[in-house]
Design an enzyme around this catalytic site. Structure first.
Site, PDB file in Angstrom:
ATOM      1  N   SER A  71       0.578  -1.216  -0.088  1.00  0.00           N
ATOM      2  CA  SER A  71      -0.117  -0.004   0.000  1.00  0.00           C
ATOM      3  C   SER A  71       1.067   1.219  -0.091  1.00  0.00           C
ATOM      4  CB  SER A  71      -0.902   0.150   1.162  1.00  0.00           C
ATOM      5  OG  SER A  71      -0.213  -0.050   2.346  1.00  0.00           O
ATOM      6  N   HIS A  87       1.854   5.098   6.169  1.00  0.00           N
ATOM      7  CA  HIS A  87       1.424   5.748   4.786  1.00  0.00           C
ATOM      8  C   HIS A  87       1.759   7.201   5.065  1.00  0.00           C
ATOM      9  CE1 HIS A  87      -0.610   1.899   5.380  1.00  0.00           C
ATOM     10  NE2 HIS A  87      -0.197   1.769   4.123  1.00  0.00           N
ATOM     11  N   ASP A 132      -1.449   6.513  12.093  1.00  0.00           N
ATOM     12  CA  ASP A 132      -0.641   5.816  11.110  1.00  0.00           C
ATOM     13  C   ASP A 132       0.519   6.461  10.811  1.00  0.00           C
ATOM     14  OD1 ASP A 132       0.230   4.571   8.723  1.00  0.00           O
ATOM     15  OD2 ASP A 132      -1.631   4.410   7.841  1.00  0.00           O
TER      16      ASP A 132
END
Ligand SMILES: *[C@@H]1O[C@H](CO)[C@@H](O)[C@H](O)[C@H]1NC(C)=O
Ligand SMILES: *[C@@H]1O[C@H](CO)[C@@H](O)[C@H](O)[C@H]1NC(C)=O
Ligand SMILES: *[C@@H]1O[C@H](CO)[C@@H](O)[C@H](O)[C@H]1NC(C)=O
Ligand SMILES: *[C@@H]1O[C@H](CO)[C@@H](O)[C@H](O)[C@H]1NC(C)=O
Ligand SMILES: *[C@@H]1O[C@H](CO)[C@@H](O)[C@H](O)[C@H]1NC(C)=O
Ligand SMILES: *[C@@H]1O[C@H](CO)[C@@H](O)[C@H](O)[C@H]1NC(C)=O
Ligand SMILES: *[C@@H]1O[C@H](CO)[C@@H](O)[C@H](O)[C@H]1NC(C)=O
Ligand SMILES: *[C@@H]1O[C@H](CO)[C@@H](O)[C@H](O)[C@H]1NC(C)=O
Ligand SMILES: *[C@@H]1O[C@H](CO)[C@@H](O)[C@H](O)[C@H]1NC(C)=O
Length: 423
Positions: A146, A389, A386
């Site tokens: 991702s 990312h 997070d």
């Protein structure tokens, strides 16, 4: 006495020449650059229109590549809110919720305004028309997890604004996403393969995170989809780093064993390297490998005494710093593998430059398990932020500015090789 032709006529009379060659085109550009904004807008439209007609129209020159001897990975972040961000979050319809930090409520936006400045040269300005020219009739594919999907989306956003509505599309064909620029017959693609080799996490949406199982010697299923792709960009890191050991198979698909992550990673890259040597045509395909994208999980690493993560960070770190999340052992494995490879792979070592950017992550303004965080989760950033990312626009745009420079350099090199062969 002959009358001076009007400006528009001068432009028109250049059209036929413009089609003739790059050189003349350059001249057209020069003439056009001298015109007022009004006309250069017209010209821009014209170039766009012309590009649609399958003709080489942009002047790609040595300035667009990388200055010889310049290590673009050594440098610093400079404040540059004039040139950055390169696109606006809300003007790119292709971003997934995971990365649209502003829309998700992130209050600060300074993280969008930094430009990477190498010590020994300047990165060429990203020009979507030039990249589309390089990609004409070609496929550019990002393969990985991702984080790599973020880089794919960044690339799509960087080019999509110059393509008119109706002439571009994004299709999801799991495990792929394919962006097409119709008039260039060009595509920018993403292929989900978090371990590069096969694993039980290969389903694009329904994949187990906890019970991961990697088939260290299996790559054929993925490899089929990479065959013949003109530009391949690989990345794989964070999925390996969940625990020091990882369940994997090698040889027999029924013999599951716990492997040291470093051992497993080395075996997987060997499998990849073997696939490369048997399946890549180095004359027609070009391969890149992205170094690991750093994580910022422990703020004491850059701010001794603190006990947070990347949450509420608004500026890059000052001095260079290397987090414990970025494994030098893995780095070494990649380096060794690429050195032994008979095919020339360009390693884009973006780890250090991204290490500075503790401010660039999605923190609590991203997703968890496909959903935006709830209010309760947001109030507990220590658990839920997070720090893997990245927001877009943001740090992955810089990776693509560097990839862009390499792609244009590659284009220039192959054209000059062609030219030499034609002499
Ligand atoms: C192409 O662009 C470069 C730099 O932007 C410029 O120096 C060069 O003169 C241009 N080429 C032509 C043929 O105009
Ligand atoms: C731009 O073009 C419009 C008409 O097409 C004209 O009215 C205007 O004055 C022009 N502006 C400049 C700065 O040349
Ligand atoms: C850009 O940054 C400068 C310096 O911080 C600031 O004065 C200026 O207002 C900013 N411009 C924009 C458009 O945000
Ligand atoms: C379009 O691009 C693909 C590769 O991406 C190529 O196989 C095909 O021949 C191209 N089609 C045309 C009409 O150029
Ligand atoms: C997801 O994968 C698991 C294990 O492979 C399977 O049992 C389950 O039915 C799948 N769920 C969906 C919605 O496809
Ligand atoms: C490997 O799989 C076994 C059986 O499912 C499990 O007990 C063990 O915890 C797994 N090891 C790792 C490192 O995940
Ligand atoms: C596993 O990795 C650790 C740390 O890299 C190392 O000390 C150990 O010897 C490795 N074990 C095996 C069996 O390779
Ligand atoms: C975020 O940092 C600023 C100072 O940089 C501080 O004033 C603020 O209280 C912090 N917010 C939270 C929620 O920690
Ligand atoms: C990548 O860069 C880091 C630091 O900038 C360096 O330590 C590392 O050796 C480099 N890796 C390779 C394979 O060149």
């Amino acid at each position: 006495m002959m009358k001076q032709p009007s400006l528009d006529r001068r432009i028109q009379s250049l059209f036929p020449y413009a089609l003739a060659s790059l050189l003349v085109l350059g001249t057209v550009r020069l003439v056009l650059d001298n015109l007022k904004n009004n006309q250069s807008h017209f010209v821009q439209q014209f170039l766009l229109w012309e590009a649609k007609e399958h003709r080489i129209l942009v002047n790609i020159s040595a300035d667009d590549g990388i200055k010889e001897g310049c290590n673009v990975f050594e440098g610093k972040w400079v404040w540059d809110n004039e040139s950055h961000p390169l696109y606006k979050e809300d003007s790119c319809p292709y971003l997934v919720k995971q990365v649209t930090c502003q829309r998700n409520g992130r209050p600060d936006s300074l993280y969008q305004n930094w430009r990477w400045q190498p010590n020994a040269c300047r990165l060429p300005r990203f020009d979507p028309l030039k990249l589309l020219e390089v990609l004409r009739g070609k496929r550019l594919m990002f393969v990985g997890d991702s984080v790599q999907r973020g880089q794919f989306e960044s690339m799509v956003c960087l080019v999509q604004s110059v393509i008119p509505e109706g002439k571009k599309s994004l299709h999801r064909i799991p495990p792929m996403k394919i962006f097409k620029a119709e008039e260039y017959n060009a595509s920018i693609e993403y292929y989900w393969a978090p371990f590069i080799v096969e694993s039980n996490s290969d389903h694009a949406t329904n994949h187990t995170v906890l019970k991961r199982l990697v088939m260290l010697d299996s790559i054929a299923k993925h490899g089929k989809q990479w065959e013949g792709v003109d530009f391949l960009v690989f990345e794989s890191y964070v999925w390996w780093m969940y625990k020091p050991l990882i369940n994997a198979t090698y040889g027999s698909p029924y013999n599951v064993q716990e492997y040291n992550v470093t051992t497993a990673y080395r075996l997987a890259l060997e499998t990849w390297a073997n696939w490369m040597e048997s399946s890549i045509d180095p004359h027609n395909q070009k391969v890149f490998f992205m170094s690991m994208s750093p994580t910022h999980l422990w703020s004491y690493e850059w701010k001794p005494g603190s006990h947070m993560n990347c949450f509420n960070e608004s500026h890059p770190t000052q001095g260079p710093y290397w987090g414990t999340g970025s494994s030098l052992e893995i780095m070494k494995i990649v380096q060794d593998t690429l050195q032994d490879l008979k095919i020339d792979v360009t390693f884009l070592n973006i780890t250090q430059l991204s290490e500075f950017r503790k401010d660039g992550h999605t923190t609590i303004f991203g997703e968890r398990k496909g959903k935006l965080l709830t209010k309760e989760q947001r109030s507990d950033p220590k658990t839920y932020a997070d720090c893997i990312h990245w927001c877009l626009p943001g740090v992955p745009d810089t990776w693509n500015e560097i990839l862009y420079a390499h792609l244009l350099q590659h284009y220039l090199n192959s054209r000059s090789n062609e030219a030499q062969q034609n002499v």
